[in-house]
Design a protein around this motif. Structure first.
Motif, PDB file in Angstrom:
ATOM      1  N   MET B  59      81.807  54.636  -1.856  1.00  0.00           N
ATOM      2  CA  MET B  59      81.283  54.534  -3.223  1.00  0.00           C
ATOM      3  C   MET B  59      81.086  55.922  -3.841  1.00  0.00           C
ATOM      4  O   MET B  59      81.304  56.118  -5.041  1.00  0.00           O
ATOM      5  CB  MET B  59      79.956  53.761  -3.223  1.00  0.00           C
ATOM      6  N   LEU B  62      84.341  57.169  -4.880  1.00  0.00           N
ATOM      7  CA  LEU B  62      84.763  56.445  -6.081  1.00  0.00           C
ATOM      8  C   LEU B  62      84.103  57.057  -7.319  1.00  0.00           C
ATOM      9  O   LEU B  62      84.747  57.227  -8.361  1.00  0.00           O
ATOM     10  CB  LEU B  62      84.399  54.957  -5.948  1.00  0.00           C
ATOM     11  N   ALA B  63      82.820  57.420  -7.184  1.00  0.00           N
ATOM     12  CA  ALA B  63      82.110  58.065  -8.297  1.00  0.00           C
ATOM     13  C   ALA B  63      82.747  59.413  -8.630  1.00  0.00           C
ATOM     14  O   ALA B  63      82.847  59.808  -9.794  1.00  0.00           O
ATOM     15  CB  ALA B  63      80.634  58.241  -7.954  1.00  0.00           C
ATOM     16  N   ALA B  66      85.831  58.724 -10.548  1.00  0.00           N
ATOM     17  CA  ALA B  66      85.486  58.348 -11.917  1.00  0.00           C
ATOM     18  C   ALA B  66      85.090  59.577 -12.730  1.00  0.00           C
ATOM     19  O   ALA B  66      85.489  59.729 -13.882  1.00  0.00           O
ATOM     20  CB  ALA B  66      84.339  57.333 -11.910  1.00  0.00           C
ATOM     21  N   ALA B  69      88.005  61.711 -13.804  1.00  0.00           N
ATOM     22  CA  ALA B  69      88.933  61.026 -14.710  1.00  0.00           C
ATOM     23  C   ALA B  69      88.462  61.102 -16.156  1.00  0.00           C
ATOM     24  O   ALA B  69      89.200  60.741 -17.070  1.00  0.00           O
ATOM     25  CB  ALA B  69      89.081  59.562 -14.282  1.00  0.00           C
ATOM     26  N   ARG B  70      87.245  61.558 -16.398  1.00  0.00           N
ATOM     27  CA  ARG B  70      86.699  61.556 -17.767  1.00  0.00           C
ATOM     28  C   ARG B  70      87.472  62.496 -18.686  1.00  0.00           C
ATOM     29  O   ARG B  70      87.993  63.533 -18.255  1.00  0.00           O
ATOM     30  CB  ARG B  70      85.228  61.982 -17.734  1.00  0.00           C
ATOM     31  N   ASP B  71      87.498  62.159 -19.976  1.00  0.00           N
ATOM     32  CA  ASP B  71      88.245  62.984 -20.937  1.00  0.00           C
ATOM     33  C   ASP B  71      87.693  64.399 -21.030  1.00  0.00           C
ATOM     34  O   ASP B  71      88.446  65.352 -21.172  1.00  0.00           O
ATOM     35  CB  ASP B  71      88.283  62.315 -22.325  1.00  0.00           C
ATOM     36  N   ILE B  83      89.880  59.189  -5.294  1.00  0.00           N
ATOM     37  CA  ILE B  83      90.046  57.732  -5.229  1.00  0.00           C
ATOM     38  C   ILE B  83      90.780  57.346  -3.943  1.00  0.00           C
ATOM     39  O   ILE B  83      90.438  56.350  -3.296  1.00  0.00           O
ATOM     40  CB  ILE B  83      90.737  57.205  -6.507  1.00  0.00           C
ATOM     41  N   ALA B  86      88.210  57.363  -1.372  1.00  0.00           N
ATOM     42  CA  ALA B  86      87.373  56.155  -1.456  1.00  0.00           C
ATOM     43  C   ALA B  86      88.051  55.001  -0.733  1.00  0.00           C
ATOM     44  O   ALA B  86      87.412  54.263   0.028  1.00  0.00           O
ATOM     45  CB  ALA B  86      87.114  55.786  -2.921  1.00  0.00           C
ATOM     46  N   ARG B 119      75.667  51.628  -4.185  1.00  0.00           N
ATOM     47  CA  ARG B 119      75.619  52.721  -5.162  1.00  0.00           C
ATOM     48  C   ARG B 119      76.139  54.016  -4.555  1.00  0.00           C
ATOM     49  O   ARG B 119      75.979  54.234  -3.366  1.00  0.00           O
ATOM     50  CB  ARG B 119      74.169  52.955  -5.606  1.00  0.00           C
ATOM     51  N   PRO B 120      76.722  54.874  -5.376  1.00  0.00           N
ATOM     52  CA  PRO B 120      77.115  56.194  -4.875  1.00  0.00           C
ATOM     53  C   PRO B 120      75.894  57.098  -4.714  1.00  0.00           C
ATOM     54  O   PRO B 120      74.844  56.829  -5.298  1.00  0.00           O
ATOM     55  CB  PRO B 120      78.044  56.722  -5.975  1.00  0.00           C
ATOM     56  N   GLU B 123      76.606  60.983  -9.137  1.00  0.00           N
ATOM     57  CA  GLU B 123      77.633  60.548 -10.089  1.00  0.00           C
ATOM     58  C   GLU B 123      78.244  61.669 -10.905  1.00  0.00           C
ATOM     59  O   GLU B 123      79.167  61.455 -11.685  1.00  0.00           O
ATOM     60  CB  GLU B 123      77.068  59.463 -11.031  1.00  0.00           C
ATOM     61  N   GLU B 124      77.699  62.912 -10.774  1.00  0.00           N
ATOM     62  CA  GLU B 124      78.264  64.013 -11.551  1.00  0.00           C
ATOM     63  C   GLU B 124      78.363  65.271 -10.713  1.00  0.00           C
ATOM     64  O   GLU B 124      77.503  65.528  -9.871  1.00  0.00           O
ATOM     65  CB  GLU B 124      77.399  64.285 -12.784  1.00  0.00           C
TER      66      GLU B 124
END
Lengths: 223, 216
Positions: B59, B62-63, B66, B69-71, B83, B86, B119-120, B123-124
């Protein structure tokens, strides 16, 4: 006339969000208002994604949760006492699919300028106390899987409805859901409903042990 | 009145119809000898909790995927790499489950294998080096967990049963992959860290494209 007036006010309102304006301000020799992050409007956001984002995050989380529930259901059918290779494989396949779908939704959220939030709770209506019991008999497990797939499919339809609603209209989201979820979900739901009814008619027997053995073998071949 | 009778009659008919077709959903269990079940409790517990650890690592990766991948972050190479990690961690969890099943475990309470919601750990991340370093520490933790299991299963406190097969499996399969994976991450942090020290964003930009094209 009124339409033009509304359109022009909309344009004025929108012009504040232009990336170009941010760049001009940032590159000018005049001192910048340092409170705002640099080029805040140079993002991938457009359409109504902003108002659909939380639902999409919840849908990704719903797929993650579902994936691990299926994994545990698969595990149960893999133990030596239950020993049903077909059911084990069926739920492992559904687990893999839900996991891949979750990753795909996360990528889509990022594509549309959003961010994933793993704390956004899935909008699942769990059916009471049985929700997290995963040591199930063959027929119970099919029933649970069918209900779960229908919930996922219903949620995709609900999201699609949101994305086609006037106030949140976003054809990109709607199309994504159609292409990636809606059609395949109809197949999965139908397959599981078929399996459930097949097994139901086999379990009427006084001793269903041979029926279930044969049915498990059949399921294994369909994978 | 007629209508009420009709409904009542119909309901009665339905009830009797259902009872006549009762389903035999639970089969009679077979009689299976248990002498072959030789895993001991502390070892089983340790293996079961490792499933949780691997999924938590999965997880967290995966975070990371994610996040990158953000713009506003835009590091598709890093996103792809994490990924894939993950997916690997999830596979590890499944391998442990498969092993326990092979040894006759997990016959009850499979729902307790994982604690929902999953939960991861975070996340940042600040940049590529930050995330790779976080990943390396995470792997070091997992390696430590696996070593602990090996110890518990080799010399369990409650018995003299040395689980040779499990210990060999963890050593040959899992530890092998852990050490190779850690070396890979450390090498990546080194290369990227050197580039970013002098060419910050450019170094990360170039490194990301290399990751994306599998050129590293």
């Amino acid at each position: 006339m009124i339409a033009i007036a509304i359109l022009s006010t909309l344009l004025v309102a929108a012009s504040a969000e232009y990336c170009y304006n941010d760049v001009e301000a940032a590159c000018s020799s005049r001192p910048l208002n340092t409170d705002a992050p640099l080029l805040a409007n140079c993002n991938a956001k457009y359409g109504s994604f902003e108002s659909l984002q939380a639902d999409m995050q919840a849908y990704a989380n719903a797929n993650i949760e579902t994936s691990f529930e299926y994994l545990l259901m698969s595990t149960h059918f893999g133990n030596y006492e239950v020993n049903r290779e077909g059911f084990k494989g069926l739920y492992r396949k559904l687990s893999d699919k839900a996991w891949d779908d979750a990753i795909d939704v996360i990528k889509f959220i990022a594509k549309r300028g959003g961010r994933m939030n793993f704390n956004q709770l899935p909008r699942f209506k769990k059916n009471g106390k049985e929700s997290r019991i995963l040591e199930l008999t063959e027929l119970n497990s099919l029933a649970k899987a069918l209900d779960t797939q229908k919930q996922l499919a219903d949620e995709a339809l609900r999201l699609h409805g949101q994305a086609t609603q006037h106030s949140k209209q976003d054809a990109s989201v709607a199309h994504y859901l159609e292409e990636h979820f809606v059609e395949k979900q109809a197949d999965t739901v139908r397959d599981l409903a078929g399996h459930t009814n097949d097994l139901k008619s086999l379990l009427g027997d006084r001793d269903a042990s041979v029926s279930v053995f044969l049915f498990d073998e059949y399921i294994k071949k369909t994978l | 009145m007629k209508l009420v009778c009709g409904i009542a009659l119909f309901a009665f008919a339905c009830v009797s119809f259902v009872t006549a077709e009762e389903l035999k959903c639970t089969l009679k269990p077979a009689d299976i000898p248990t002498a072959w079940l030789d895993m001991v409790d502390p070892c089983i517990k340790a293996m079961e909790s490792q499933v949780k650890n691997e999924i938590e690592a999965s997880m967290t990766y995966l975070a990371m995927g994610a996040h990158f991948a953000r713009d506003s972050v835009n590091r598709p190479g890093f996103s792809k790499f994490f990924i894939e990690s993950a997916n690997e961690e999830r596979e590890h969890a499944i391998k442990i489950i498969e092993y326990l099943l092979m040894r006759g475990q997990l016959t009850s309470d499979v729902s307790k294998l994982l604690k929902f919601p999953l939960r991861p750990k975070r996340e940042e991340w600040n940049n590529g080096v930050d995330a790779l370093s976080f990943a390396l520490n995470l792997e070091a933790q997992v390696t430590g967990n696996i070593r602990d299991i090996i110890q518990i299963c080799e010399t369990p406190k409650t018995s003299t049963f040395n689980d040779y097969h499990l210990v060999d499996y963890l050593t040959a399969d899992f530890l092998d992959e852990q050490y190779k994976g850690q070396r890979d991450l450390a090498g990546k942090i080194s290369t990227l860290g050197k580039m970013m020290a002098t060419h910050g964003p450019l170094g990360e930009f170039l490194y990301d494209k290399k990751l994306l094209n599998g050129e590293l």
